[in-house]
Design an enzyme around this catalytic site. Sequence first.
Site, PDB file in Angstrom:
ATOM      1  N   SER A 186     -28.500 -16.191 -13.715  1.00  0.00           N
ATOM      2  CA  SER A 186     -29.283 -15.274 -14.528  1.00  0.00           C
ATOM      3  C   SER A 186     -28.364 -14.276 -15.220  1.00  0.00           C
ATOM      4  O   SER A 186     -27.550 -13.613 -14.595  1.00  0.00           O
ATOM      5  CB  SER A 186     -30.286 -14.514 -13.637  1.00  0.00           C
ATOM      6  N   GLY A 187     -28.488 -14.217 -16.537  1.00  0.00           N
ATOM      7  CA  GLY A 187     -27.629 -13.343 -17.321  1.00  0.00           C
ATOM      8  C   GLY A 187     -26.402 -14.021 -17.877  1.00  0.00           C
ATOM      9  O   GLY A 187     -25.558 -13.373 -18.498  1.00  0.00           O
ATOM     10  N   GLU A 211     -30.846 -17.163  -8.500  1.00  0.00           N
ATOM     11  CA  GLU A 211     -31.121 -15.751  -8.241  1.00  0.00           C
ATOM     12  C   GLU A 211     -30.961 -15.426  -6.762  1.00  0.00           C
ATOM     13  O   GLU A 211     -31.332 -16.227  -5.881  1.00  0.00           O
ATOM     14  CB  GLU A 211     -32.544 -15.385  -8.688  1.00  0.00           C
ATOM     15  N   ASN A 230     -30.180  -9.114 -15.874  1.00  0.00           N
ATOM     16  CA  ASN A 230     -30.256  -9.576 -17.260  1.00  0.00           C
ATOM     17  C   ASN A 230     -31.374  -8.824 -17.972  1.00  0.00           C
ATOM     18  O   ASN A 230     -32.481  -8.709 -17.443  1.00  0.00           O
ATOM     19  CB  ASN A 230     -30.525 -11.088 -17.284  1.00  0.00           C
ATOM     20  N   SER A 258     -34.226 -11.819 -19.143  1.00  0.00           N
ATOM     21  CA  SER A 258     -34.245 -12.897 -18.170  1.00  0.00           C
ATOM     22  C   SER A 258     -35.511 -13.731 -18.328  1.00  0.00           C
ATOM     23  O   SER A 258     -36.626 -13.196 -18.400  1.00  0.00           O
ATOM     24  CB  SER A 258     -34.178 -12.328 -16.751  1.00  0.00           C
ATOM     25  N   SER A 259     -35.343 -15.051 -18.391  1.00  0.00           N
ATOM     26  CA  SER A 259     -36.493 -15.956 -18.483  1.00  0.00           C
ATOM     27  C   SER A 259     -37.177 -16.015 -17.123  1.00  0.00           C
ATOM     28  O   SER A 259     -36.561 -16.394 -16.131  1.00  0.00           O
ATOM     29  CB  SER A 259     -36.037 -17.351 -18.914  1.00  0.00           C
ATOM     30  N   GLY A 308     -31.996 -18.996 -14.066  1.00  0.00           N
ATOM     31  CA  GLY A 308     -30.746 -19.203 -13.343  1.00  0.00           C
ATOM     32  C   GLY A 308     -30.896 -18.912 -11.864  1.00  0.00           C
ATOM     33  O   GLY A 308     -31.910 -18.391 -11.388  1.00  0.00           O
ATOM     34  N   THR A 330     -30.567 -18.427 -22.398  1.00  0.00           N
ATOM     35  CA  THR A 330     -31.601 -18.271 -23.429  1.00  0.00           C
ATOM     36  C   THR A 330     -30.987 -18.192 -24.822  1.00  0.00           C
ATOM     37  O   THR A 330     -31.495 -18.793 -25.778  1.00  0.00           O
ATOM     38  CB  THR A 330     -32.430 -17.007 -23.137  1.00  0.00           C
TER      39      THR A 330
END
Length: 970
Positions: free
Chosen positions: A153-154, A436, A209, A212-213, A434, A158
Amino acid sequence: MSSADTRRNVKAGHRNGGGTAKGFVQKVHSPHPCLNDSLEGDIQAFLIDEDQLHTYDDLTKVNPVTPTTVLKCLQARYRVKVFYTHAGCTLVALNPFQPFPDLYSLDVMKEYHCAPQPQEFKPHIFIVAEEAYRNVQGQLEPVNQSLVVSGESGAGKTWTSRCLMKYYATVAASSSVWKSQDTVERIERRVLDSNPIMEAFGNACTLRNNNSSRFGKYIQLQLDRCQLLVGASVQTYLLEKTRVACQLANERNFHIFYQMMKGATDEQRKEWKMPRGQHFVWLPNSEKTVEEDCFHETVTAMVHLGINAERQRQIFKILAGILQLGNLNFSSSTDESQPCNLDEQSKDFLQRAAELLCVPAEELQMCLRVRTLKAGKQSVLKPCSQAECSMRRDCLAKAIYAQLFEWLVTFINNSICAGTSTWCNFIGVLDVYGFECFQINNLEQLCINYANEKLQQHFVAHYLRAQQEEYVSEGLEWSFVKYQDNQSCLDLLEGSPVSVFSLLNEESRLNRASDPKTFRVRLEKELGDNANISWDKFSKEPHFTVAHYAGKVNYQMEGMVEKNKDPVPPELINLLQKSDNPLLHQIFTDNETENPTTKGLSKVTVVSKFKNSLESLMRILHSTTPHYTRCIKPNPDCDPLSFKKEEVIMQLEACGIVETIHISAAGFPIRIPFQGFMQRYGLIAKYSHFKSGSHCVDVEADGNDSLRREVEKLLRVVLQHKAFEPLHKHDSEKPSSWVHCGRTKVFLTQSMLDLLEDQRKKILSQCAFSIQCCWQRYQRRRRHARQQSATLIQAALRSWLVRRRVQGWNRAAAVIQNTWRKWRALLKSLAEAELDDAKDFVGADDAPALDPVIRERGLVQLSSIQEPVPVRGWPMGLALASAPSITMSLTATGFQKMMSVMASLSLPSTRGGYKVEPNQYSQELASIRAQPKRSVKLHYRRSPLLYADRQPDMKSDVTGFNAILLENTL
């Protein structure tokens, strides 16, 4: 996996690697200390010249390949602002955490798209995109492509997915300029505008992030037979709807709520009952501003996708109603038989929420505070506790938001998806959450990390394991490269018959309140022997720890079973189905029709639903050609251009980048079956000058042994040709190590593939040149024959036209001559008739005396002749003397004589005299009535037919009346 698949996968990732393979593998995996010491020395020697480390575009060129050398190369490239690096079949992307617009401009897209060999350019995400696009154009099985973008994540997944979609919307729709403007807008703008809406409703700002998605998506870009973009479809996975009602410290809710708060006008705020300064419990950290807080961009994207103004009003009123629900506070009642109480401010929020959701406030309050129990055919109302009221409030908000999100996804698909008959292939872009690991991890993090485990296993099975096993099965001498296999972790989570998910589903389907401690005891009993799960015996809170491929994660059990159940009270669903908001009524009515209420053990849990959707995704990935992009997060704080070695090295080891480089550098990345190899490269042996004897290749030969002999002959021809090249003596690498013939396939390095392609290209160029020569010779001969035929036709036509024209001239001349002869004969006959009719005059001396009457009636007095000259009969003639000009005066007596003279001269009967002046130089002819004493000679210049003045016009002086010139002749 087919050979074409492997060849396409590795061709973009492997760059001039594969020469120094086997010795290096022995170094890395040798147990002898002396070799390890030698390896350390090689590493130090390699890192001496650190100024040149940023020049390594492909990590397979690094020698030796170790985590230290790979890390140093990435750090050096990151320092000079180079963020993409090839790592075998994978592209490594480092997140700079700041924009670089020139790196993704339209000119850069066209440069990579139009390049004959994009792999020769600097590493870029556009190389991966272009390779997948050209694979579709090549129509080699499997034609469909998948771009797997993974990372923590980050790490920039995306943004990478956004760049890929922009690239395909640019290069795959640029040839559609001849289509209507509406089609172009639907293809390009709508596909791209789906991103802002999906990110606004599905992304949030987290600790790791800012964008973040909070859901996974697989976007299929649909291509027609001409490889043009005609549509797209979106598949989503596991929206983190818990975030609507519960946010961790220093995290935010979904972007769309903050966009409404910061971008709404005063009129919209009034309509949404959101006055400025109002505080919402479910909007923490609203003072923080991120780049994604752009309300206008989201509204514009809605308009482009076809969401009209009225539908937008309905959507935003629903979202505003959810925020109002978050401000409801329940207090327990002193009497347990009575529902929980609401303070005055909460009643105001309840009234606003009811108005925005278009439901009765009394019924909404009743559904939140009282639950309905079924006892046979009777319904019993039971007041809820304070915790239950809060849970029902949160459940209502999460259900509304989840259904609204699904409706948006369906609407986007209906707007941008092409018909099944329109598209035939697709390129999929996978962007999932991602890996986590937070301080508090629950069911959402377990599902997210499970999805990352599945993707990592796909990479391991597709490349790390499958390639090495194929080397052994084909008879290659190969020392296995060790890698981290996460299959044991997947068996722990989803294995059969007992796994974490199966036990969680069983606990969720029991008709009883969940107990975290009981669930932990059962996990310890059933899965205690698995090395990937552990417990902290000194922790007071029930939990379990899973050793994932990216590290250990501690999961809280409190509330996990309830989240897996995902209960939605039926009275809340019934209330929303009665809503006067058309959109809210539609999404819950349709959902009830599609998913009828189930009871008991047959109810689908969150884990089961997510697992089924993920299995469907993996089936799609296995049926396509995958392309891997590993996004790396350089630092945990998202600081621009900051590189933390510890953070990067953990990600490199977790995702298997170093092992990937080992296999790509040491092995033979390209594998082609014998028959396919001969079909493509058999012409090299057929047309090569170095062949000995006849190498007639028969691709239909029976058995692999025959094909293998033909392949070996072909390879000897190619290597013999390589040996004769003048530059070969400078190569330190032996060409014989570039290729290996297995049992069914040919294993090639990139260098050997380049050599084969060069030879094939030269032969094809020679054949093309021969074909062009033959064609041009044929064209010249054909053109020469046509010219000769045209010359003959033109000559015949011209001769016919000339003959026709001459014949016409002859006919016209004959007509003119005939007419002239007739006219001359006529005049001659008239003259002869007149002369024959006249009587011979005697001399002047012997002239008889005239009758006085005749003399009186027909007398012409000539000034130059003293004696009158008698003139008789019709037509009237003129007797001319030798004088150059004469003046005639005519006298006549009697009415009959006067009329005769006037009729002869065609003169009107007016009073007055007439003067006739004949011109002796005119080109006219007159009949001769008088016979002069001497001989006369008649002259005329041209045909008198053209110049005879038979009808003189009425002027004061009449000239040109049948004049004739008489000359004296001796």
